[in-house]
Design a protein around this motif. Structure first.
Motif, PDB file in Angstrom:
ATOM      1  N   SER A   5      48.159 111.717  57.928  1.00  0.00           N
ATOM      2  CA  SER A   5      47.602 111.426  56.474  1.00  0.00           C
ATOM      3  C   SER A   5      46.852 110.066  56.324  1.00  0.00           C
ATOM      4  CB  SER A   5      48.991 111.325  55.416  1.00  0.00           C
ATOM      5  OG  SER A   5      49.542 110.188  55.919  1.00  0.00           O
ATOM      6  N   LEU A   7      47.349 107.551  54.678  1.00  0.00           N
ATOM      7  CA  LEU A   7      48.559 106.443  54.631  1.00  0.00           C
ATOM      8  C   LEU A   7      48.789 106.145  56.102  1.00  0.00           C
ATOM      9  CD1 LEU A   7      50.220 107.016  51.421  1.00  0.00           C
ATOM     10  CD2 LEU A   7      48.362 105.397  51.545  1.00  0.00           C
ATOM     11  N   SER A   8      49.228 107.201  56.518  1.00  0.00           N
ATOM     12  CA  SER A   8      49.794 107.327  58.251  1.00  0.00           C
ATOM     13  C   SER A   8      48.726 106.541  59.019  1.00  0.00           C
ATOM     14  CB  SER A   8      50.398 108.431  58.777  1.00  0.00           C
ATOM     15  OG  SER A   8      51.287 108.798  58.004  1.00  0.00           O
ATOM     16  N   HIS A  11      48.411 102.828  58.658  1.00  0.00           N
ATOM     17  CA  HIS A  11      49.724 102.144  59.149  1.00  0.00           C
ATOM     18  C   HIS A  11      49.175 102.187  60.777  1.00  0.00           C
ATOM     19  CE1 HIS A  11      52.917 102.498  55.869  1.00  0.00           C
ATOM     20  NE2 HIS A  11      51.768 101.725  55.585  1.00  0.00           N
ATOM     21  N   ASP A  26      49.449  92.433  51.212  1.00  0.00           N
ATOM     22  CA  ASP A  26      49.526  93.721  50.404  1.00  0.00           C
ATOM     23  C   ASP A  26      48.741  93.506  49.220  1.00  0.00           C
ATOM     24  OD1 ASP A  26      49.453  96.098  49.347  1.00  0.00           O
ATOM     25  OD2 ASP A  26      51.542  96.468  49.681  1.00  0.00           O
ATOM     26  N   ASP A  34      54.073  99.669  51.554  1.00  0.00           N
ATOM     27  CA  ASP A  34      53.125  99.007  52.333  1.00  0.00           C
ATOM     28  C   ASP A  34      53.680  97.477  52.719  1.00  0.00           C
ATOM     29  OD1 ASP A  34      51.657 101.177  52.993  1.00  0.00           O
ATOM     30  OD2 ASP A  34      50.113 100.667  51.027  1.00  0.00           O
ATOM     31  N   ASN A 106      45.803  99.818  48.552  1.00  0.00           N
ATOM     32  CA  ASN A 106      46.043 101.437  48.152  1.00  0.00           C
ATOM     33  C   ASN A 106      45.647 101.676  46.873  1.00  0.00           C
ATOM     34  OD1 ASN A 106      46.822 104.108  48.017  1.00  0.00           O
ATOM     35  ND2 ASN A 106      48.997 103.516  48.749  1.00  0.00           N
ATOM     36  N   VAL A 146      42.701 102.572  50.814  1.00  0.00           N
ATOM     37  CA  VAL A 146      42.781 104.076  50.464  1.00  0.00           C
ATOM     38  C   VAL A 146      42.289 103.990  49.100  1.00  0.00           C
ATOM     39  CG1 VAL A 146      44.470 106.042  50.143  1.00  0.00           C
ATOM     40  CG2 VAL A 146      44.816 104.365  52.153  1.00  0.00           C
ATOM     41  N   LEU A 189      40.236 107.110  53.801  1.00  0.00           N
ATOM     42  CA  LEU A 189      40.449 105.593  54.183  1.00  0.00           C
ATOM     43  C   LEU A 189      39.283 105.321  54.689  1.00  0.00           C
ATOM     44  CD1 LEU A 189      42.813 103.654  55.259  1.00  0.00           C
ATOM     45  CD2 LEU A 189      42.955 105.171  57.371  1.00  0.00           C
TER      46      LEU A 189
END
Ligand SMILES: C[S@@+](CC[C@H](N)C(=O)[O-])C[C@H]1O[C@@H](n2cnc3c(N)ncnc32)[C@H](O)[C@@H]1O
Length: 195
Positions: A5, A7-8, A11, A26, A34, A106, A146, A189
């Motif tokens: 994803s 988000l992953s 990371h 953040d 996050d 994000n 994101v 992303l």
């Protein structure tokens, strides 16, 4: 297994760069997932500062962080500020100039039940915050963003961020994108690594 994803993937990009003892930001705390991730990555000698304009978000994030109390000895210190991310350069300590390992964005609205979905990140402040974040990064530091072109107001912001990021001189930063090409509206992303 399928692709990660967005988000992953963010990371993963950050995990392979952030070091114990690093400084991290953040830029959109939301529910704090996050923020917590960054605090775990920088370890007990590291520091994280988080920004959000909504007190609801900071309350949710604080509750999430408290739940991890047993791990707090292994995590970096966390300061949460109710402040727009476009003011990050003036809000962080002076020693953070050109010293930050990672800044996460994000964008969009607070993903929580009952949250006001009309409070979303805005193109102008997002671009100003990205400029500020780039100034705070140390060499080889990374910004992840994101973006949500499928959300109300999100596509204009996504286009503006793409335009801004594509125009960054290659001597200043390397910019990459992770995006599903068949679904125009799905989140994507951008990663920006400072030279
Ligand atoms: C998609 S959410 C972030 C999700 C978060 N990373 C998480 O793990 O839950 C976007 C957040 O940006 C916040 N936001 C909107 N405008 C902002 C601004 N100018 N500065 C900082 N945060 C902002 C919203 O309040 C919202 O909580």
């Amino acid at each position: 297994m399928g692709f990660l994803s967005v988000l992953s993937c963010a990371h993963q990009w950050i995990s392979s760069r952030l070091q114990p003892g690093d400084l991290a930001i953040d830029a959109t705390v939301g529910t704090g997932a996050d923020t917590l991730f960054l605090a775990q990555k920088v370890g007990k000698r590291g520091q994280v500062i988080g920004f959000d304009i909504q007190s609801e978000a900071l309350t949710l994030a604080q509750a999430r962080i408290r739940k991890q109390e047993e791990d707090s000895a292994k995590m970096g210190s966390i300061s949460l500020l109710q402040l727009s991310h476009d003011r990050m350069a003036e809000a962080v300590p002076e020693s953070w100039q050109s010293a930050v390992g990672a800044v996460m964005f994000n964008l969009g609205y607070l993903p929580s039940e009952g949250a006001d979905a009309s409070i979303i990140t805005q193109t102008n402040s997002t671009l100003a915050a990205l400029e500020a974040a780039l100034g705070l990064l140390k060499p080889r530091g990374i910004i992840t963003v994101v973006l949500y072109p499928g959300h109300e107001g999100g596509s204009q912001e996504a286009e503006a961020v793409l335009e801004w990021a594509s125009a960054l001189p290659v001597e200043q930063a390397q910019v990459v994108m992770y995006r599903q090409l068949q679904r125009e509206a799905s989140p994507f992303l951008i990663g920006i690594e400072k030279k």
